[in-house]
Design an enzyme around this catalytic site. Structure first.
Site, PDB file in Angstrom:
ATOM      1  CD  GLU A   1     -97.951   5.187  53.810  1.00  0.00           C
ATOM      2  OE1 GLU A   1     -99.008   4.553  53.761  1.00  0.00           O
ATOM      3  OE2 GLU A   1     -96.835   4.613  53.833  1.00  0.00           O
TER       4      GLU A   1
ATOM      5  N   GLY B   1    -106.643   0.123  53.074  1.00  0.00           N
ATOM      6  CA  GLY B   1    -107.937  -0.079  52.437  1.00  0.00           C
ATOM      7  C   GLY B   1    -108.917  -0.620  53.469  1.00  0.00           C
TER       8      GLY B   1
ATOM      9  CB  ILE C   1    -107.074  -5.496  48.257  1.00  0.00           C
ATOM     10  CG1 ILE C   1    -106.082  -6.372  49.046  1.00  0.00           C
ATOM     11  CG2 ILE C   1    -108.391  -6.230  47.996  1.00  0.00           C
ATOM     12  CD1 ILE C   1    -105.633  -7.630  48.362  1.00  0.00           C
TER      13      ILE C   1
ATOM     14  CG  MET D   1     -99.747  -3.959  50.600  1.00  0.00           C
ATOM     15  SD  MET D   1     -99.347  -3.290  48.971  1.00  0.00           S
ATOM     16  CE  MET D   1     -98.317  -4.589  48.308  1.00  0.00           C
ATOM     17  CD  GLU D   2     -96.549  -1.588  53.783  1.00  0.00           C
ATOM     18  OE1 GLU D   2     -97.593  -1.137  54.320  1.00  0.00           O
ATOM     19  OE2 GLU D   2     -96.345  -1.541  52.552  1.00  0.00           O
TER      20      GLU D   2
ATOM     21  CG  ASP E   1    -107.970   1.985  49.077  1.00  0.00           C
ATOM     22  OD1 ASP E   1    -106.857   2.422  49.430  1.00  0.00           O
ATOM     23  OD2 ASP E   1    -108.276   0.778  49.132  1.00  0.00           O
TER      24      ASP E   1
HETATM   25  N1  ADE Z   1    -102.992   0.454  51.251  1.00  0.00           N
HETATM   26  C1  ADE Z   1    -103.961   1.366  51.016  1.00  0.00           C
HETATM   27  N2  ADE Z   1    -104.989   0.805  50.333  1.00  0.00           N
HETATM   28  C2  ADE Z   1    -104.646  -0.490  50.127  1.00  0.00           C
HETATM   29  C3  ADE Z   1    -105.264  -1.551  49.468  1.00  0.00           C
HETATM   30  N3  ADE Z   1    -106.454  -1.409  48.881  1.00  0.00           N
HETATM   31  N4  ADE Z   1    -104.628  -2.749  49.434  1.00  0.00           N
HETATM   32  C4  ADE Z   1    -103.420  -2.894  50.019  1.00  0.00           C
HETATM   33  N5  ADE Z   1    -102.777  -1.903  50.641  1.00  0.00           N
HETATM   34  C5  ADE Z   1    -103.380  -0.708  50.711  1.00  0.00           C
END
Ligand code: ADE
Length: 226
Positions: A13, A79, A150, A170-171, A194
């Site tokens: 990133e 995600g 996830i 996650m941040e 995703d």
């Molecule tokens: N970052 C990118 N995809 C993610 C996901 N599915 N869960 C958590 N963090 C992510």
């Protein structure tokens, strides 16, 4: 705004941002490396802060306390939770919250009496404008964070029902939380890698590099306009 902090979670990133700041210097705080350079007439302090809430929070506070950044932009992948978001779309957060804090009311009923941290409206509008200029499909919405990658449709449905989030990572909420405590404007920019569903892991592996690159390009475009 003259001094801008940029945080990414992962090296992929950060790659394009690091390249844009290659003429600058590095500074070490503890185990964290900060890239400091002038870019588009602004002082940029940028770092790969690592994955997860504690890494992100520590990096944000280091940037504020040690470098005196005036705002923080988080750039990375996420995600999708919303059906409106597809691979490579951008989400510019209106607000961020945790999806793994139970009960969420703990942060509402106690200090800092806030469980959903609003991003800076001007930075978000500017980011949206840059998306249009770069031809990136973008929505504004809620980004929700937790210390969990996830890849399960049932978990995804639970997070949507609990938080009404549009994308998960996650941040973001940790950075938003730290900025809220410091009264500092912030932006959370994410490109979808995703669907946070049963195919999430495979999609992430396939698309993360390109999605990360797109978000970094957007972030540099935003910095040019701040
Ligand atoms: N970052 C990118 N995809 C993610 C996901 N599915 N869960 C958590 N963090 C992510």
């Amino acid at each position: 705004m003259k001094k801008i902090g940029i945080i990414c979670a992962m090296d992929n990133e950060f790659a394009l941002i690091k390249q844009a700041l290659a003429h600058g210097r590095t500074a070490q705080i503890g185990r964290c490396t900060f890239y400091c350079a002038e870019y588009a007439g602004k002082d940029i302090i940028a770092a790969t802060g690592g994955i997860g809430k504690v890494n992100a929070a520590a990096c944000a506070q280091m940037m504020i306390s040690n470098f005196g950044v005036e705002c923080i932009v988080f750039s990375g992948v996420a995600g999708a939770l919303s059906d409106k978001l597809h691979i490579f779309d951008i989400i510019v957060a209106n607000d961020v919250m945790y999806h793994d804090l139970f009960p969420a009311s703990l942060l509402r009923d106690n200090f800092p009496n806030c469980d959903c941290f609003p991003t800076d409206a001007r930075l978000a509008e500017l980011a949206e404008t840059v998306c249009t200029e770069l031809g990136l499909h973008c929505i504004r919405g809620r980004v929700v964070s937790g210390d969990q990658f996830i890849t399960d449709s049932i978990v995804k449905a639970r997070i949507i029902s609990d938080t009404h989030g549009d994308a998960t990572e996650m941040e973001g909420a940790a950075v938003g939380h730290v900025c809220y405590l410091n009264n500092l404007p912030f932006a959370i920019l994410r490109c979808i890698s995703d669907g946070a569903d049963d195919n999430g892991e495979m999609d992430f592996d396939t698309f993360v590099e390109q999605a990360a690159h797109r978000c970094a390009k957007l972030t540099l475009g935003l910095v040019e306009r701040i």
